[in-house]
Design a protein around this motif. Structure first.
Motif, PDB file in Angstrom:
ATOM      1  N   ALA A 120     -30.083   8.204  39.419  1.00  0.00           N
ATOM      2  CA  ALA A 120     -30.039   7.007  40.260  1.00  0.00           C
ATOM      3  C   ALA A 120     -29.763   5.758  39.428  1.00  0.00           C
ATOM      4  O   ALA A 120     -29.135   4.808  39.911  1.00  0.00           O
ATOM      5  N   LEU A 121     -30.215   5.757  38.170  1.00  0.00           N
ATOM      6  CA  LEU A 121     -29.964   4.628  37.274  1.00  0.00           C
ATOM      7  C   LEU A 121     -28.576   4.685  36.650  1.00  0.00           C
ATOM      8  O   LEU A 121     -28.135   3.717  36.028  1.00  0.00           O
ATOM      9  N   GLY A 122     -27.924   5.837  36.779  1.00  0.00           N
ATOM     10  CA  GLY A 122     -26.656   6.019  36.093  1.00  0.00           C
ATOM     11  C   GLY A 122     -26.850   6.286  34.617  1.00  0.00           C
ATOM     12  O   GLY A 122     -25.951   6.047  33.802  1.00  0.00           O
ATOM     13  N   ALA A 123     -28.032   6.800  34.262  1.00  0.00           N
ATOM     14  CA  ALA A 123     -28.369   7.083  32.869  1.00  0.00           C
ATOM     15  C   ALA A 123     -28.218   8.577  32.589  1.00  0.00           C
ATOM     16  O   ALA A 123     -28.312   9.404  33.504  1.00  0.00           O
ATOM     17  N   PRO A 124     -28.023   8.957  31.345  1.00  0.00           N
ATOM     18  CA  PRO A 124     -27.934  10.380  31.004  1.00  0.00           C
ATOM     19  C   PRO A 124     -29.221  11.120  31.356  1.00  0.00           C
ATOM     20  O   PRO A 124     -30.313  10.544  31.317  1.00  0.00           O
ATOM     21  N   THR A 125     -29.091  12.395  31.677  1.00  0.00           N
ATOM     22  CA  THR A 125     -30.271  13.206  31.975  1.00  0.00           C
ATOM     23  C   THR A 125     -31.077  13.426  30.703  1.00  0.00           C
ATOM     24  O   THR A 125     -30.535  13.902  29.696  1.00  0.00           O
ATOM     25  N   PRO A 126     -32.367  13.061  30.696  1.00  0.00           N
ATOM     26  CA  PRO A 126     -33.183  13.232  29.489  1.00  0.00           C
ATOM     27  C   PRO A 126     -33.352  14.703  29.141  1.00  0.00           C
ATOM     28  O   PRO A 126     -33.317  15.579  30.009  1.00  0.00           O
ATOM     29  N   GLY A 127     -33.584  14.965  27.868  1.00  0.00           N
ATOM     30  CA  GLY A 127     -33.836  16.315  27.425  1.00  0.00           C
ATOM     31  C   GLY A 127     -35.238  16.766  27.756  1.00  0.00           C
ATOM     32  O   GLY A 127     -36.073  16.002  28.255  1.00  0.00           O
ATOM     33  N   SER A 128     -35.517  18.027  27.459  1.00  0.00           N
ATOM     34  CA  SER A 128     -36.821  18.607  27.742  1.00  0.00           C
ATOM     35  C   SER A 128     -37.797  18.318  26.613  1.00  0.00           C
ATOM     36  O   SER A 128     -37.411  18.217  25.445  1.00  0.00           O
TER      37      SER A 128
END
Length: 290
Positions: free
Chosen positions: A233-241
């Protein structure tokens, strides 16, 4: 009713004033900053400039307003100063309760939090014990115990507040951490509530019996569930685990008691709420307004 709203310029307070006025209540709203008096007038409240950490000033203010009920939405989190927030919960709440009792006010509704329950598999309900080892416990316990001294004290255990003006807004502290890559997907639990729904619960609580009520949406989620949706929703990369050995923290929280009292979140899930964010807005991290 005549309502004294403490913390009237905060995230919940700014939303609550119009709801109360529309329902026919007369609202006096507190702020410690004279420059915010105009904002309160524009929202429909009579401004009361007072520092709630000044016990004498609080007694005088409550005596002068003679409210039928006090709604306590005070926080001190704009600078992420958790010690200051705990101090406000302890001293500010005590001052409000003592002033209200002196003025023969019977009803107080106060903001608390829903993420202090001891770990467990089942969704937490209000009778479950709180975790005394967590840092916010001292301030929260002091607040809830003080409000319990009122003839009718209602404690609203809010989930993580999101929406415009909160840490989860596109210009908020959590959004900044996501963009910086400092958050990771993990098994820890969060129960959210949109700030609009938090305000509607505070107004509804004027008719609720004494005691604690969890005010959360219908879908508790782990960070691994909500963080990818929020990041998108922020247009940010998906964080890692955080890794397979990351410990599960927190606990899902049940809103069954609030539902039984007639409250229903208009934003039933953070999935809907996050999807409605404008991730392109205020990307430079403007200061949060309380």
């Amino acid at each position: 009713m005549k309502i004294l709203l403490a913390g009237a310029t905060g995230v919940v307070g700014r939303r609550l004033i119009p709801l109360l006025v529309q329902a026919g209540h007369e609202v006096a709203g507190t702020t410690r900053r004279p420059g915010r008096a105009g904002m309160l007038r524009d929202l429909g409240a009579t401004p009361v400039v007072v520092d709630v950490l000044d016990a004498s000033a609080v007694r005088k203010a409550v005596a002068a307003e003679r409210p039928d009920a006090v709604i306590h939405q005070l926080t001190d989190l704009s600078d992420e100063d958790f010690a200051a927030n705990s101090h406000l919960r302890i001293e500010g709440t005590r001052n409000l309760v003592e002033a209200a009792l002196t003025a023969n006010v019977e009803t107080m509704i106060a903001q608390s939090i829903a993420w202090l329950y001891l770990p467990g598999d089942a969704p937490a309900v209000e009778t479950d014990p709180l975790d005394t080892s967590l840092p916010p416990y001292e301030g929260v316990a002091a607040l809830e115990n003080a409000v319990a001294q009122m003839p009718r004290g209602v404690v609203l255990r809010y989930g993580a507040l999101y929406g415009p003006g909160t840490w989860y807004a596109p210009d908020g502290a959590i959004a900044e951490r996501v963009r910086a890559g400092s958050l990771r997907q993990a098994p820890g639990w969060t129960s959210f509530v949109h700030a609009d729904d938090a305000a509607s619960a505070a107004m509804a609580a004027l008719d609720w019996p004494a005691g604690a009520v969890n005010v959360v949406d219908d879908e508790p989620a782990t960070t691994a569930d909500w963080l990818p949706v929020y990041s998108a929703a922020l247009g940010a990369p998906t964080p890692g685990s955080a890794g397979k050995h990351a410990a599960t923290t927190g606990r899902p929280v049940s809103n069954s008691r609030a539902l039984s009292l007639g409250w229903k979140p208009q934003v039933a899930s953070w999935r809907t709420g996050f999807s409605q964010m404008d991730g392109s807005a205020a990307m430079n991290g403007a200061a949060r307004v309380d």
